[in-house]
Design a protein around this motif. Structure first.
Motif, PDB file in Angstrom:
ATOM      1  N   UNK A  99      10.444   8.066 -45.639  1.00 10.88           N
ATOM      2  CA  UNK A  99       9.458   8.576 -46.590  1.00 10.88           C
ATOM      3  C   UNK A  99       9.790  10.008 -46.994  1.00 10.88           C
ATOM      4  N   UNK A 100      10.074  10.849 -46.009  1.00 17.93           N
ATOM      5  CA  UNK A 100      10.407  12.251 -46.310  1.00 17.93           C
ATOM      6  C   UNK A 100      11.682  12.346 -47.141  1.00 17.93           C
ATOM      7  N   UNK A 101      12.663  11.492 -46.843  1.00 14.46           N
ATOM      8  CA  UNK A 101      13.927  11.520 -47.571  1.00 14.46           C
ATOM      9  C   UNK A 101      13.747  11.123 -49.027  1.00 14.46           C
ATOM     10  N   UNK A 102      13.071  10.009 -49.270  1.00 17.71           N
ATOM     11  CA  UNK A 102      12.841   9.571 -50.648  1.00 17.71           C
ATOM     12  C   UNK A 102      12.082  10.640 -51.425  1.00 17.71           C
ATOM     13  N   UNK A 103      11.034  11.185 -50.823  1.00 10.69           N
ATOM     14  CA  UNK A 103      10.254  12.202 -51.513  1.00 10.69           C
ATOM     15  C   UNK A 103      11.087  13.423 -51.861  1.00 10.69           C
ATOM     16  N   UNK A 104      11.874  13.910 -50.908  1.00 11.57           N
ATOM     17  CA  UNK A 104      12.669  15.120 -51.132  1.00 11.57           C
ATOM     18  C   UNK A 104      13.774  14.888 -52.151  1.00 11.57           C
ATOM     19  N   UNK A 105      14.467  13.760 -52.051  1.00 13.18           N
ATOM     20  CA  UNK A 105      15.575  13.490 -52.978  1.00 13.18           C
ATOM     21  C   UNK A 105      15.046  13.290 -54.399  1.00 13.18           C
TER      22      UNK A 105
END
Length: 329
Positions: free
Chosen positions: A165-171
């Motif tokens: 979740x954090x990765x998708x949001x940040x990217x």
């Protein structure tokens, strides 16, 4: 290649298109209140996605529709087991669409501020939840022998899924910042470029951690590993291009990083479509989750006729609205 494998690849292609295109929509929506210092700049940011955002969502409709028709058991298990995240994604997308359309209906600061907040939430929430959903799909969830979801909400909130979740949001935020730098001029362009340079290393670090965990601790697949390495290289190259103010190459890099990551997810998953973490007999595969041969043949013919037309139309839309935008006060 049999039709079940073909449609698994087709669904992967549709989700690649969705995340690459809707990804920068989400990023712009999240950043609109941060990068837009006044109403004119926020209107500019909204204008960068105004002609294309609703067309980008067609990829999601087509992808989930293909999943329903080609792999009905996969669709049923995902949309029942992930019911709450999927419902929240749907509600957020509705709120976001309404906010984009209604924001400019009244020249009132409080009115527009409320809709700007709705755009932010309606963009950030789906970005995070899609990461949660796809991380859980590739990791696997508790499934009974009859393929029914046998877990609860807490099973979806595992560390790997939260990192997803954090990765998708940040990217997606990085992707959006690069897109704004590509589509604007003047101070907004400079601000977007600076934000991408400062936030980019955080997004890339999260992506590298997520890919490493997936390819070492969750699914070990040599082809997926190669795709993951390529995604990491593309992400790092995007940061370098952004620092040199080569926005076109930077956007190509973030788009390639997102696309290759999604392809790596599907490649690591195959031939499963939803692994079971409890009962191996409950694992859904392209074989036991697929529809019968006849509907797959009909779908293939329809897709062969209409998909090229849709791609040509959307490509033409992006070409028509390719120019940079400037602030008008």
């Amino acid at each position: 290649m049999d039709l079940t494998t073909f449609w698994f690849g087709a669904i992967a292609f549709l989700f690649v298109g969705y995340f690459v295109l809707e990804g920068f929509d989400f990023g712009v929506g999240v950043l609109m209140r941060t990068m837009g210092r006044d109403d004119a700049e926020r209107r500019l940011l909204l204008g960068t996605i105004g002609p294309v955002w609703d067309g980008n969502e067609v990829w999601l409709i087509t992808g989930t529709g293909a999943m329903f028709a080609a792999f009905p058991h996969w669709y049923a298990s995902v949309f029942s087991g992930f019911y709450l995240p999927m419902l929240l994604i749907l509600l957020a997308l509705i709120v976001r669409g309404v906010a984009i359309e209604f924001r400019g209906k009244r020249p009132d600061h409080a009115w527009r501020a409320r809709w700007d907040l709705a755009i932010l939430v309606g963009s950030l929430l789906p970005a995070l939840l899609w990461g949660l959903v796809f991380a859980n799909i590739v990791r696997g969830v508790p499934l009974a022998a009859d393929h029914d979801y046998a877990g609860g909400l807490t099973d979806l909130l595992n560390p790997f899924a939260l990192l997803g979740a954090a990765t998708f949001g940040a990217v997606f935020v990085l992707h959006g910042a690069v897109f704004v730098a590509l589509k604007t001029t003047g101070e907004v362009r400079d601000r977007a470029n600076t934000l991408a340079s400062r936030f980019g290393p955080v997004a890339v670090a999260l992506l590298l951690g997520f890919l490493a965990w997936m390819l070492i601790g969750v699914r070990r697949d040599p082809v997926a590993a190669g795709l993951g390495i390529a995604a990491a290289v593309a992400a790092v190259a995007a940061l370098g291009a952004n620092r040199r103010r080569r926005e076109g190459w930077a956007f190509a890099g973030t788009a390639a990083a997102i696309g290759l990551t999604v392809v790596a997810l599907f490649t690591a998953l195959y031939p499963a479509v939803l692994p079971s973490t409890t009962d191996p007999a409950g694992t859904l595969t392209v074989a036991n989750a697929a529809a019968s041969a006849y509907p797959l043949k009909v779908m293939t013919v329809v897709a062969g006729v209409f998909l090229p037309l849709v791609l040509l139309y959307q490509g033409w839309t992006y070409w028509v609205f390719r120019k940079r935008l400037a602030v008008t006060r």
